[in-house]
Design a protein around this motif. Structure first.
Motif, PDB file in Angstrom:
ATOM      1  N   UNK A   1       0.847  -1.207   0.000  1.00 12.68           N
ATOM      2  CA  UNK A   1       0.000   0.000   0.000  1.00 12.68           C
ATOM      3  C   UNK A   1       0.876   1.248   0.000  1.00 12.68           C
ATOM      4  N   UNK A   2       1.923   1.240   0.822  1.00  6.19           N
ATOM      5  CA  UNK A   2       2.859   2.363   0.875  1.00  6.19           C
ATOM      6  C   UNK A   2       3.522   2.546  -0.486  1.00  6.19           C
ATOM      7  N   UNK A   3       3.992   1.449  -1.067  1.00  5.84           N
ATOM      8  CA  UNK A   3       4.690   1.492  -2.351  1.00  5.84           C
ATOM      9  C   UNK A   3       3.796   2.041  -3.463  1.00  5.84           C
ATOM     10  N   UNK A   4       2.548   1.656  -3.464  1.00  4.70           N
ATOM     11  CA  UNK A   4       1.631   2.061  -4.535  1.00  4.70           C
ATOM     12  C   UNK A   4       1.105   3.484  -4.372  1.00  4.70           C
ATOM     13  N   UNK A   5       1.101   4.001  -3.161  1.00  8.65           N
ATOM     14  CA  UNK A   5       0.380   5.249  -2.908  1.00  8.65           C
ATOM     15  C   UNK A   5       1.230   6.505  -2.745  1.00  8.65           C
ATOM     16  N   UNK A   6       2.524   6.439  -3.017  1.00  7.65           N
ATOM     17  CA  UNK A   6       3.279   7.687  -2.936  1.00  7.65           C
ATOM     18  C   UNK A   6       3.420   8.348  -4.294  1.00  7.65           C
ATOM     19  N   UNK A   7       3.474   9.655  -4.274  1.00  9.72           N
ATOM     20  CA  UNK A   7       3.536  10.477  -5.477  1.00  9.72           C
ATOM     21  C   UNK A   7       4.933  10.392  -6.079  1.00  9.72           C
TER      22      UNK A   7
ATOM     23  N   UNK B   1       5.986  12.010  -8.654  1.00 13.95           N
ATOM     24  CA  UNK B   1       6.301  13.282  -9.338  1.00 13.95           C
ATOM     25  C   UNK B   1       6.499  13.089 -10.840  1.00 13.95           C
ATOM     26  N   UNK B   2       5.491  12.498 -11.476  1.00  8.52           N
ATOM     27  CA  UNK B   2       5.517  12.336 -12.927  1.00  8.52           C
ATOM     28  C   UNK B   2       6.151  11.054 -13.420  1.00  8.52           C
ATOM     29  N   UNK B   3       6.824  10.322 -12.569  1.00  8.04           N
ATOM     30  CA  UNK B   3       7.408   9.042 -12.991  1.00  8.04           C
ATOM     31  C   UNK B   3       6.295   7.993 -13.084  1.00  8.04           C
ATOM     32  N   UNK B   4       6.542   6.946 -13.814  1.00  5.59           N
ATOM     33  CA  UNK B   4       5.547   5.902 -14.045  1.00  5.59           C
ATOM     34  C   UNK B   4       5.118   5.227 -12.739  1.00  5.59           C
ATOM     35  N   UNK B   5       3.833   5.090 -12.584  1.00  9.64           N
ATOM     36  CA  UNK B   5       3.264   4.394 -11.423  1.00  9.64           C
ATOM     37  C   UNK B   5       3.451   2.890 -11.626  1.00  9.64           C
ATOM     38  N   UNK B   6       3.789   2.140 -10.572  1.00 11.16           N
ATOM     39  CA  UNK B   6       3.958   0.687 -10.729  1.00 11.16           C
ATOM     40  C   UNK B   6       2.646   0.002 -11.117  1.00 11.16           C
ATOM     41  N   UNK B   7       2.790  -1.121 -11.776  1.00 10.46           N
ATOM     42  CA  UNK B   7       1.650  -1.927 -12.196  1.00 10.46           C
ATOM     43  C   UNK B   7       1.293  -2.895 -11.066  1.00 10.46           C
ATOM     44  N   UNK B   8       0.024  -2.988 -10.709  1.00 14.04           N
ATOM     45  CA  UNK B   8      -0.392  -3.882  -9.619  1.00 14.04           C
ATOM     46  C   UNK B   8      -0.211  -5.353  -9.983  1.00 14.04           C
ATOM     47  N   UNK B   9       0.022  -5.650 -11.266  1.00 15.61           N
ATOM     48  CA  UNK B   9       0.275  -7.037 -11.684  1.00 15.61           C
ATOM     49  C   UNK B   9       1.739  -7.425 -11.453  1.00 15.61           C
ATOM     50  N   UNK B  10       2.591  -6.440 -11.139  1.00 14.40           N
ATOM     51  CA  UNK B  10       4.005  -6.704 -10.870  1.00 14.40           C
ATOM     52  C   UNK B  10       4.157  -7.496  -9.580  1.00 14.40           C
ATOM     53  N   UNK B  11       5.308  -8.164  -9.442  1.00 15.54           N
ATOM     54  CA  UNK B  11       5.568  -8.928  -8.228  1.00 15.54           C
ATOM     55  C   UNK B  11       5.722  -8.008  -7.024  1.00 15.54           C
ATOM     56  N   UNK B  12       5.126  -8.402  -5.934  1.00 14.98           N
ATOM     57  CA  UNK B  12       5.274  -7.680  -4.672  1.00 14.98           C
ATOM     58  C   UNK B  12       6.642  -7.986  -4.087  1.00 14.98           C
ATOM     59  N   UNK B  13       7.149  -7.049  -3.292  1.00 12.08           N
ATOM     60  CA  UNK B  13       8.451  -7.239  -2.662  1.00 12.08           C
ATOM     61  C   UNK B  13       8.386  -6.955  -1.168  1.00 12.08           C
ATOM     62  N   UNK B  14       9.416  -7.430  -0.476  1.00 13.21           N
ATOM     63  CA  UNK B  14       9.556  -7.209   0.963  1.00 13.21           C
ATOM     64  C   UNK B  14      10.949  -6.616   1.196  1.00 13.21           C
ATOM     65  N   UNK B  15      10.993  -5.375   1.612  1.00 10.54           N
ATOM     66  CA  UNK B  15      12.260  -4.696   1.875  1.00 10.54           C
ATOM     67  C   UNK B  15      12.917  -5.250   3.140  1.00 10.54           C
ATOM     68  N   UNK B  16      14.215  -5.457   3.084  1.00  2.77           N
ATOM     69  CA  UNK B  16      14.920  -5.963   4.255  1.00  2.77           C
ATOM     70  C   UNK B  16      14.835  -4.968   5.417  1.00  2.77           C
ATOM     71  N   UNK B  17      14.785  -3.680   5.117  1.00  2.00           N
ATOM     72  CA  UNK B  17      14.675  -2.680   6.192  1.00  2.00           C
ATOM     73  C   UNK B  17      13.357  -2.840   6.944  1.00  2.00           C
ATOM     74  N   UNK B  18      12.314  -3.295   6.250  1.00  2.00           N
ATOM     75  CA  UNK B  18      11.033  -3.553   6.932  1.00  2.00           C
ATOM     76  C   UNK B  18      11.194  -4.722   7.895  1.00  2.00           C
ATOM     77  N   UNK B  19      11.895  -5.775   7.439  1.00  2.00           N
ATOM     78  CA  UNK B  19      12.121  -6.957   8.272  1.00  2.00           C
ATOM     79  C   UNK B  19      12.994  -6.638   9.476  1.00  2.00           C
TER      80      UNK B  19
ATOM     81  N   UNK C   1       9.304  10.537  -1.449  1.00  2.00           N
ATOM     82  CA  UNK C   1       8.725   9.292  -0.948  1.00  2.00           C
ATOM     83  C   UNK C   1       8.327   9.515   0.516  1.00  2.00           C
ATOM     84  N   UNK C   2       7.099   9.164   0.884  1.00  2.00           N
ATOM     85  CA  UNK C   2       6.689   9.370   2.282  1.00  2.00           C
ATOM     86  C   UNK C   2       7.369   8.379   3.219  1.00  2.00           C
TER      87      UNK C   2
END
Length: 190
Positions: A125-131, A133-151, A166-167
């Motif tokens: 949700x965080x990854x999909x919802x930040x602005x 600034x004109x760059x391409x928005x990710x496709x929801x069909x793309x593979x989801x990821x888990x950042x090591x910093x989150x872990x 990025x928020x």
């Protein structure tokens, strides 16, 4: 020049991660069976851990990766769906591989099914919802990821030089999941 297929390398690395987790489970006093030996690339789990004292089982998903963003094997859309937590059957172990001078070192991050569902969904949700600034928005069909910093339980992850707007990410984990084998121990002893 022909492009080299790195699938065998990734598969081998995945097998190493699964075997290392199985060894750790056995060191903890549990039996461990690799489900991929019976079912080719079982989707929802890789290992079956069994407590020999009470015969309780845990179905464990193992993800092994050298980078800082683990591919989850599910699309962003699936992870963000209300049904995602129902697709998870047990704990997840993320095996982070550090390779230096042809020597491998491994770090283990262990999440309960509930922690995995919450962290993965909040992260996507965080990854999909930040602005962007004109760059391409990710496709929801793309593979989801888990950042090591989150872990690692980092509470606020600030923007990068590439995406300074990025928020901050508010991590739902109260502590690092590193070597949190107690998650699996609790599941097998309860």
């Amino acid at each position: 020049m022909e492009k080299k297929n790195n699938h065998p390398c990734k598969a081998r690395l995945g097998a190493i991660g699964e075997n290392l987790v199985a060894i750790k489970l056995m060191e903890l006093g549990f039996d461990a069976v690799n489900a991929n030996g019976a079912i080719k690339n079982c989707k929802n789990y890789d290992l079956i851990a069994i407590n020999p004292d009470n015969q309780k089982t845990a179905f464990i998903q193992v993800k092994t990766h050298e980078g800082t963003n683990f591919p989850l094997g599910y699309s962003i859309e699936t992870v963000m769906s209300d049904d995602f937590s129902n697709q998870l059957v047990g704990p997840w172990v993320f095996v982070h591989v550090n390779k230096a001078n042809n020597k491998y070192e491994y770090e283990f991050y262990v999440l309960s099914k509930e922690q995995m569902a919450t962290l993965a969904k909040k992260g996507q949700e965080w990854y999909m919802n930040w602005d962007r600034k004109g760059k391409t928005q990710p496709n929801t069909k793309s593979l989801a990821g888990m950042e090591i910093s989150w872990l690692e339980g980092e509470k606020e992850i600030k923007g990068s030089a590439m995406y300074p707007h990025k928020p901050k990410f508010e991590n739902p984990l109260s502590q690092s999941a590193k070597n949190n084998w107690q998650v699996i121990i609790d599941e097998l002893k309860s």
